[in-house]
Design a protein around this motif. Structure first.
Motif, mmCIF file in Angstrom:
data_model
loop_
_atom_site.group_PDB
_atom_site.id
_atom_site.type_symbol
_atom_site.label_atom_id
_atom_site.label_comp_id
_atom_site.label_asym_id
_atom_site.label_seq_id
_atom_site.Cartn_x
_atom_site.Cartn_y
_atom_site.Cartn_z
ATOM 1 N N VAL A 37 17.331 6.913 2.870
ATOM 2 C CA VAL A 37 15.939 7.363 2.875
ATOM 3 C C VAL A 37 15.338 6.999 4.229
ATOM 4 C CG1 VAL A 37 13.715 7.259 1.712
ATOM 5 C CG2 VAL A 37 15.815 6.897 0.396
ATOM 6 N N GLY A 38 14.715 7.950 4.877
ATOM 7 C CA GLY A 38 14.179 7.734 6.214
ATOM 8 C C GLY A 38 13.084 6.690 6.263
ATOM 9 N N MET A 39 13.042 5.925 7.336
ATOM 10 C CA MET A 39 12.071 4.846 7.499
ATOM 11 C C MET A 39 10.634 5.354 7.585
ATOM 12 S SD MET A 39 13.363 1.738 7.616
ATOM 13 C CE MET A 39 14.946 0.898 7.820
ATOM 14 N N ARG A 40 10.437 6.612 7.928
ATOM 15 C CA ARG A 40 9.077 7.140 8.054
ATOM 16 C C ARG A 40 8.481 7.581 6.718
ATOM 17 N NH1 ARG A 40 9.265 10.845 13.609
ATOM 18 N NH2 ARG A 40 9.882 9.158 15.022
ATOM 19 N N ARG A 41 9.285 7.556 5.666
ATOM 20 C CA ARG A 41 8.791 7.991 4.363
ATOM 21 C C ARG A 41 7.756 6.996 3.823
ATOM 22 N NH1 ARG A 41 12.330 11.099 1.344
ATOM 23 N NH2 ARG A 41 10.657 11.189 -0.206
ATOM 24 N N LYS A 42 6.687 7.533 3.226
ATOM 25 C CA LYS A 42 5.667 6.676 2.625
ATOM 26 C C LYS A 42 6.181 6.115 1.293
ATOM 27 C CE LYS A 42 1.645 9.048 4.597
ATOM 28 N NZ LYS A 42 0.398 9.785 4.293
ATOM 29 N N ILE A 43 5.709 4.936 0.977
ATOM 30 C CA ILE A 43 6.098 4.299 -0.275
ATOM 31 C C ILE A 43 5.736 5.177 -1.473
ATOM 32 C CG2 ILE A 43 5.584 2.352 -1.813
ATOM 33 C CD1 ILE A 43 7.434 1.610 0.463
ATOM 34 N N SER A 44 4.559 5.799 -1.435
ATOM 35 C CA SER A 44 4.108 6.635 -2.551
ATOM 36 C C SER A 44 4.981 7.868 -2.744
ATOM 37 C CB SER A 44 2.646 7.063 -2.336
ATOM 38 O OG SER A 44 2.519 7.789 -1.124
ATOM 39 N N ASP A 45 5.710 8.275 -1.711
ATOM 40 C CA ASP A 45 6.587 9.434 -1.814
ATOM 41 C C ASP A 45 7.986 9.063 -2.293
ATOM 42 O OD1 ASP A 45 4.562 11.082 -0.871
ATOM 43 O OD2 ASP A 45 5.211 10.898 1.227
ATOM 44 N N VAL A 46 8.285 7.775 -2.286
ATOM 45 C CA VAL A 46 9.649 7.329 -2.586
ATOM 46 C C VAL A 46 9.770 6.621 -3.929
ATOM 47 C CG1 VAL A 46 11.539 5.844 -1.788
ATOM 48 C CG2 VAL A 46 10.171 7.110 -0.125
ATOM 49 N N LEU A 47 8.763 5.820 -4.273
ATOM 50 C CA LEU A 47 8.880 4.956 -5.445
ATOM 51 C C LEU A 47 7.965 5.378 -6.587
ATOM 52 C CD1 LEU A 47 9.056 1.413 -3.810
ATOM 53 C CD2 LEU A 47 10.930 2.689 -4.845
ATOM 54 N N GLN A 48 8.496 5.259 -7.778
ATOM 55 C CA GLN A 48 7.757 5.385 -9.027
ATOM 56 C C GLN A 48 8.061 4.140 -9.858
ATOM 57 O OE1 GLN A 48 5.560 7.788 -9.589
ATOM 58 N NE2 GLN A 48 6.080 8.757 -7.626
ATOM 59 N N ARG A 75 0.844 -1.199 0.000
ATOM 60 C CA ARG A 75 0.000 0.000 0.000
ATOM 61 C C ARG A 75 0.878 1.248 0.000
ATOM 62 N NH1 ARG A 75 -4.200 -1.442 4.781
ATOM 63 N NH2 ARG A 75 -5.007 0.605 4.217
ATOM 64 N N GLY A 76 0.569 2.172 -0.885
ATOM 65 C CA GLY A 76 1.360 3.391 -0.996
ATOM 66 C C GLY A 76 1.316 4.270 0.224
ATOM 67 N N SER A 77 0.289 4.111 1.042
ATOM 68 C CA SER A 77 0.158 4.926 2.248
ATOM 69 C C SER A 77 1.024 4.422 3.394
ATOM 70 C CB SER A 77 -1.305 4.946 2.709
ATOM 71 O OG SER A 77 -1.756 3.629 3.012
ATOM 72 N N LYS A 78 1.610 3.233 3.224
ATOM 73 C CA LYS A 78 2.442 2.663 4.283
ATOM 74 C C LYS A 78 3.902 3.104 4.110
ATOM 75 C CE LYS A 78 -1.058 0.796 6.168
ATOM 76 N NZ LYS A 78 -1.576 1.344 7.441
ATOM 77 N N THR A 79 4.693 2.862 5.131
ATOM 78 C CA THR A 79 6.037 3.429 5.168
ATOM 79 C C THR A 79 7.130 2.399 4.909
ATOM 80 O OG1 THR A 79 6.349 3.019 7.531
ATOM 81 C CG2 THR A 79 5.223 5.076 6.897
ATOM 82 N N LEU A 80 8.340 2.919 4.727
ATOM 83 C CA LEU A 80 9.496 2.042 4.587
ATOM 84 C C LEU A 80 9.725 1.223 5.857
ATOM 85 C CD1 LEU A 80 12.026 4.329 2.694
ATOM 86 C CD2 LEU A 80 10.717 2.407 1.772
ATOM 87 N N GLN A 81 9.303 1.748 6.984
ATOM 88 C CA GLN A 81 9.404 0.973 8.221
ATOM 89 C C GLN A 81 8.565 -0.296 8.130
ATOM 90 O OE1 GLN A 81 11.277 1.865 11.388
ATOM 91 N NE2 GLN A 81 11.036 -0.354 11.113
ATOM 92 N N ASP A 82 7.385 -0.196 7.523
ATOM 93 C CA ASP A 82 6.546 -1.378 7.331
ATOM 94 C C ASP A 82 7.248 -2.399 6.432
ATOM 95 O OD1 ASP A 82 4.173 -0.557 8.805
ATOM 96 O OD2 ASP A 82 3.868 0.923 7.219
ATOM 97 N N LEU A 83 7.899 -1.918 5.387
ATOM 98 C CA LEU A 83 8.618 -2.815 4.485
ATOM 99 C C LEU A 83 9.821 -3.432 5.191
ATOM 100 C CD1 LEU A 83 9.025 -4.082 1.723
ATOM 101 C CD2 LEU A 83 10.141 -1.966 0.968
ATOM 102 N N ASP A 84 10.528 -2.644 5.975
ATOM 103 C CA ASP A 84 11.655 -3.161 6.747
ATOM 104 C C ASP A 84 11.199 -4.268 7.697
ATOM 105 O OD1 ASP A 84 14.494 -2.837 7.895
ATOM 106 O OD2 ASP A 84 13.252 -2.477 9.665
ATOM 107 N N ASN A 85 10.089 -4.051 8.377
ATOM 108 C CA ASN A 85 9.560 -5.067 9.293
ATOM 109 C C ASN A 85 9.232 -6.355 8.552
ATOM 110 O OD1 ASN A 85 9.731 -3.222 11.391
ATOM 111 N ND2 ASN A 85 7.575 -2.636 11.287
ATOM 112 N N TYR A 86 8.665 -6.211 7.366
ATOM 113 C CA TYR A 86 8.283 -7.385 6.575
ATOM 114 C C TYR A 86 9.515 -8.166 6.130
ATOM 115 C CZ TYR A 86 5.747 -10.196 3.158
ATOM 116 O OH TYR A 86 5.204 -11.249 2.475
ATOM 117 N N LEU A 87 10.515 -7.459 5.609
ATOM 118 C CA LEU A 87 11.730 -8.130 5.145
ATOM 119 C C LEU A 87 12.457 -8.824 6.290
ATOM 120 C CD1 LEU A 87 13.115 -5.506 2.599
ATOM 121 C CD2 LEU A 87 11.835 -7.606 2.124
#
Length: 238
Positions: free
Chosen positions: A117-128, A81-93
C-alpha cells in the motif's frame, strides 16, 4: 537474513503478562484491558471534550493497536487522524520503535509483502474497523509490525500532530540468566550463538565473557532491541 531468522527463533520473552500505561490517567492495565479502558477513561473523555470546544474541523479518528509481529510484549495504542497518510504513521513508528540506519520500509495488506500500500494513501482510505496492515522496516534485518484498526470515532483531534499516543507497553520483565535479578543488558552472542535469552543484570554485565557481537547492550522498550544499529527510541513527544 540468516541472522534475522536466528533472532526470531531466539526472541526473549518476559516473565509476566504484558502490561501498559494509559497516557491520560497513568493507570497500569493488561494489554487486553487497555482497549476497554481507553473507551471509557474519564481523563481521555475530558481531553476529547476540551478538543471539541476548540476551533477546528471534525474528522474520522482511528484507534490503532500496533504490535510487534513476533513478540506481543511490545504494543502501542494510538489515535490517528484519518486525513493523515501512511507516511505519517511510518515516520511515527520509526521514531518511537524502529529507526536505526535509515532503512527502507513499506505497508501491505494481507501480511508480509502480499499487497503493498502506497505511503501517500490516507488512513481513512485504507483502514476500516477490524482491518489490519503489516509494516516492515528494513528488508535485511527486518522488523515486522501489525497495525490493527480497533475503532473509529468522529470528532476533533486532541493534538495538532497526526498521531496521539494513548497507551504503551511497560518495559517487559526480563531476568538475568546468571542470578535471576532484573536484567538491564542483552548479550547478542548468548542470544544467537548459545540459544539462550542473553539478558544480564548490571553486575553480571561487567565481567561477561562474550564480545564477538560487541559488548552487551542496554535493554530498551522496543521490538528492534538488539537488531542492526538500533540504540533506543527518539525523545518524546514523537
Amino acid at each position: 537474513m540468516k541472522w534475522k531468522q536466528q533472532y526470531k527463533r531466539c526472541t526473549i520473552v518476559a516473565r509476566k503478562q504484558s502490561k501498559g500505561t494509559c497516557v491520560y490517567c497513568g493507570k497500569e492495565l493488561t494489554k487486553a484491558g487497555m482497549t476497554k479502558h481507553l473507551a471509557t477513561c474519564p481523563e481521555r473523555q475530558a481531553a476529547i471534550a476540551t478538543a471539541e470546544g476548540k476551533k477546528g474541523t471534525s474528522e474520522h479518528l482511528y484507534h490503532l493497536r500496533v504490535q510487534d509481529a513476533y513478540n506481543s510484549d511490545f504494543w502501542l495504542d494510538l489515535e490517528m487522524r484519518g486525513s493523515k497518510t501512511l507516511q505519517d504513521l511510518d515516520n511515527y513508528l520509526r521514531a518511537i520503535w524502529l529507526e536505526c540506519c535509515g532503512h527502507m520500509s513499506q505497508f501491505s495488506l494481507g501480511g508480509g509483502f502480499a499487497r503493498e500500500v502506497g505511503m501517500r494513501r490516507k488512513i481513512s482510505d485504507v483502514l476500516q474497523p477490524g482491518s489490519e496492515l503489516t509494516h516492515i522496516y528494513d528488508f535485511g534485518t527486518s522488523s515486522e509490525t501489525t497495525v490493527k484498526s480497533v475503532a473509529v470515532r468522529e470528532g476533533k483531534p486532541t493534538t495538532p500532530k497526526p498521531i496521539a499516543l494513548m497507551a504503551r507497553n511497560q518495559m517487559p520483565d526480563y531476568r538475568c540468566i546468571k542470578c535471576d535479578q532484573p536484567a538491564t543488558h542483552l548479550c547478542m552472542e548468548c542470544l544467537i550463538e548459545d540459544q539462550t535469552e542473553g539478558t544480564l543484570c548490571d553486575q553480571h554485565t561487567k565481567n561477561h565473557p562474550h564480545n564477538n557481537y560487541g559488548e552487551p547492550m542496554p535493554l530498551v522498550n522496543s521490538p528492534r532491541m538488539g537488531m542492526c544499529g538500533y540504540d533506543g527510541p527518539a525523545e518524546a513527544p514523537y
